[in-house]
Write an enzyme that holds these catalytic residues in place. Structure first.
Site, mmCIF file in Angstrom:
data_model
loop_
_atom_site.group_PDB
_atom_site.id
_atom_site.type_symbol
_atom_site.label_atom_id
_atom_site.label_comp_id
_atom_site.label_asym_id
_atom_site.label_seq_id
_atom_site.Cartn_x
_atom_site.Cartn_y
_atom_site.Cartn_z
ATOM 1 N N ALA A 108 0.854 -1.197 0.000
ATOM 2 C CA ALA A 108 0.000 0.000 0.000
ATOM 3 C C ALA A 108 0.879 1.233 0.000
ATOM 4 O O ALA A 108 1.819 1.334 0.785
ATOM 5 C CB ALA A 108 -0.919 0.014 1.222
ATOM 6 N N CYS A 109 0.587 2.181 -0.905
ATOM 7 C CA CYS A 109 1.318 3.437 -0.965
ATOM 8 C C CYS A 109 0.327 4.594 -0.824
ATOM 9 O O CYS A 109 -0.883 4.383 -0.915
ATOM 10 C CB CYS A 109 2.111 3.553 -2.268
ATOM 11 S SG CYS A 109 1.097 3.780 -3.749
ATOM 12 N N PRO A 110 0.798 5.816 -0.599
ATOM 13 C CA PRO A 110 -0.122 6.935 -0.352
ATOM 14 C C PRO A 110 -1.124 7.186 -1.468
ATOM 15 O O PRO A 110 -2.292 7.455 -1.200
ATOM 16 C CB PRO A 110 0.825 8.133 -0.172
ATOM 17 C CG PRO A 110 2.081 7.528 0.342
ATOM 18 C CD PRO A 110 2.197 6.207 -0.345
#
Length: 564
Positions: A108-110
């Site tokens: 998960a990334c921003p």
């Protein structure tokens, strides 16, 4: 001492060749030679999980290891081989730590776009090389993808969480877990896998604290990670609100003042509703990242107060951290009788933390930060051409420094935050510069085809497409392989593009979408100048890299071709 490298069928020939070459360079300094005769060998190094069939009952000392270790740390690998090799009297397998594992991963990334899926692919590729069974669950902008089932969790030996934001991983309770960032999983995949085996610890969720407990396991990155969590949840609000507002401008600047018209409705949805929620959502999910659900209420309240008091995104950031840490402090430090413990998450924590956050925002924080935001907004809107060019160059260079890493995200968060104060010029410079690295790599592979192997030329095509979508991570494969040349030329091109964007006074209402945002009427002013700024920076970086790039040796090209 004579060493024999056992034939490997699981590993690619290129990686084995590189491992052998690295070991030979180190062994040249010691009294060690390599032999191809089994009878002469004192030690056999095997890059697989077991010896080949032809090595049955060899009665030799054997060391099982990974070629990646030999390439990265040849001296340590060779030392381990000499000290840890064991005698085998029959065909034997590698030690248990080298046997196939069942691995689960979450990424998960921003923004939930690039790093989320690219790191997932990198983990899958590396696991397949090692013969591991792996399933990666992606927590992207479109929701959960490839969701992991309870049955798969039950069978798993190890869980890897590669996330730059807070993610709920309570379902992995009782499993060995290792945490890292998406950037590390993408750029240093082999090292991450190795560390996961060595450093993974049993995961036990604790009531009243964030499920991922990153503030305990990674104190140095805690604040930055909490901020990115807030930005991640805020981003869809900004995109939807900005584009709706831009569409309302397509009917004319005064059309939105006519109540009941479509332009008025779009303006109400975008500017007065979606964009009005961006600061509360930012604040609320910063607090949520710190204190889980107990931080959400005080965080949202603090964000609304920041908007009401004119403190903008700076006030929202401060209120989010204040709400989160106050809620976390009360949850963990306030001891109540067992009969009253159930009231803590429902009544006591939300009430006290909301009062602390709200009163602090009203009487202490709100007005000074509002003054600071007014000053910053006024300075940005009235600064001269020279200052604008300098700011654009700085933001553009930051966007190209680490391709989606901390510096890139810091510049991006700054531009997104300014949208709440109707300051749109920095966002235009940031998105334009962020498109330069992947576009430039695509240009370079076209201009200097002879310097790139076929796989790199294909990667260049993919990089160019990703660049059009404002996905800077498309340049990561090139930056990881040749950082000394790629990063400087990209920074130069990004700085030029950012400076030109600010010089032309270009304003962008949406924080993502790349060139496809240009299809939205009113999303950006001075479209041709914007395209010109992007093209100039891209051409400069692409041509520079085509010049400074060293041609790939013919031997390596042939090796890569044989693998393909």
């Amino acid at each position: 001492m004579k060493i024999l490298i056992a034939p490997s069928h699981q590993q690619g020939p290129a990686i084995v060749w590189l491992a052998i070459d690295a070991l030979k360079k180190i062994s040249a300094r010691q009294n060690i030679t390599f032999t191809e005769q089994l009878s002469d060998a004192d030690i056999i190094i095997c890059f697989e999980n077991q010896l080949p069939d032809s090595f049955t009952c060899i009665d030799k000392k054997v060391y099982f290891g990974l070629p990646e270790h030999a390439i990265r740390q040849p001296a340590e690998f060779l030392s381990a081989a000499l000290s840890q090799a064991i005698f085998l009297t029959e065909n034997a397998s590698a030690p248990s730590h080298s046997s196939p594992l069942s691995v689960l991963a979450v990424t998960a990334c921003p923004t939930g776009v690039a790093h989320t899926y690219m790191s997932a692919e990198a983990l899958e590729t590396e696991a397949k090389k090692r013969g591991w069974h792996i399933k990666v669950e992606t927590r992207g902008s479109v929701g959960v993808g490839n969701e992991i089932t309870p049955e798969e969790i039950e069978r798993a030996d190890l869980v890897i969480v590669a996330a730059d934001i807070e993610v709920n991983v309570d379902k992995f309770a009782g499993k060995k877990m290792y945490r890292t960032s998406t950037s590390a999983a993408l750029k240093k995949t082999a090292q991450v896998m190795d560390k996961a085996i060595e450093e993974a610890s049993l995961f036990t969720p604790q009531c009243g604290t964030p499920s991922s407990q990153s503030h305990k396991t990674n104190e140095k990155r805690g604040i930055y990670k909490h901020l990115l969590t807030g930005v991640s949840y805020m981003l869809p609000m900004v995109v939807a609100g900005g584009l709706c507002t831009a569409l309302s401008f397509a009917f004319g600047l005064d059309a939105s003042n006519i109540e009941g018209s479509l332009a008025w409705a779009l303006s109400l949805i975008g500017g007065q509703t979606a964009l009005a929620l961006m600061v509360p959502v930012l604040s609320g999910y910063i607090a949520y990242s710190i204190a889980d659900r107990t931080g959400l209420t005080p965080g949202l309240v603090g964000g609304v107060l920041a908007t009401t008091l004119g403190a903008g995104f700076l006030g929202g950031i401060i209120s989010g951290f204040l709400a989160g840490y106050s809620a976390h402090f009360i949850s963990t430090r306030l001891k109540l009788p067992q009969t009253m413990e159930a009231l803590k998450p429902i009544l006591i924590v939300p009430l006290i933390s909301t009062l602390v956050t709200g009163l602090a925002m009203i009487y202490v924080i709100g007005h000074p930060v509002a003054w600071l935001m007014d000053w910053l907004t006024n300075w940005l809107n009235t600064m001269g051409t020279t200052n604008a060019v300098i700011l654009g160059a700085i933001l553009g260079a930051m966007m190209c420094t680490d391709m989606g890493g901390p510096v890139n995200k810091a510049a991006y968060a700054f531009g997104v935050g300014l949208l709440s104060s109707q300051t749109y010029a920095p966002m235009a410079a940031i998105m334009a510069a962020g498109m330069v690295p992947p576009l430039a790599m695509g240009i370079a592979t076209f201009l200097a085809r002879h310097k790139f192997v076929p796989a790199e030329r294909e990667a260049g095509k993919a990089s160019f497409v990703l660049g059009l979508c404002f996905i800077s991570e498309g340049a990561i494969p090139f930056a990881a392989k040749d950082p000394i040349r790629v990063l400087p030329v990209c920074i130069i091109g990004g700085a030029i593009t950012g400076a030109l964007s600010m010089y032309f006074g270009i304003q962008l209402m949406a924080p993502h979408g790349g060139l496809f945002v240009l299809l939205i009427p009113g999303a950006i002013n001075h479209v041709l100048m914007y395209l010109f700024a992007i093209v100039v920076g891209t051409v400069v970086s692409g041509v520079l890299y085509a010049i400074v790039k060293k041609a790939t040796p013919k031997e390596a090209q042939q090796e890569m071709a044989s693998i393909a």
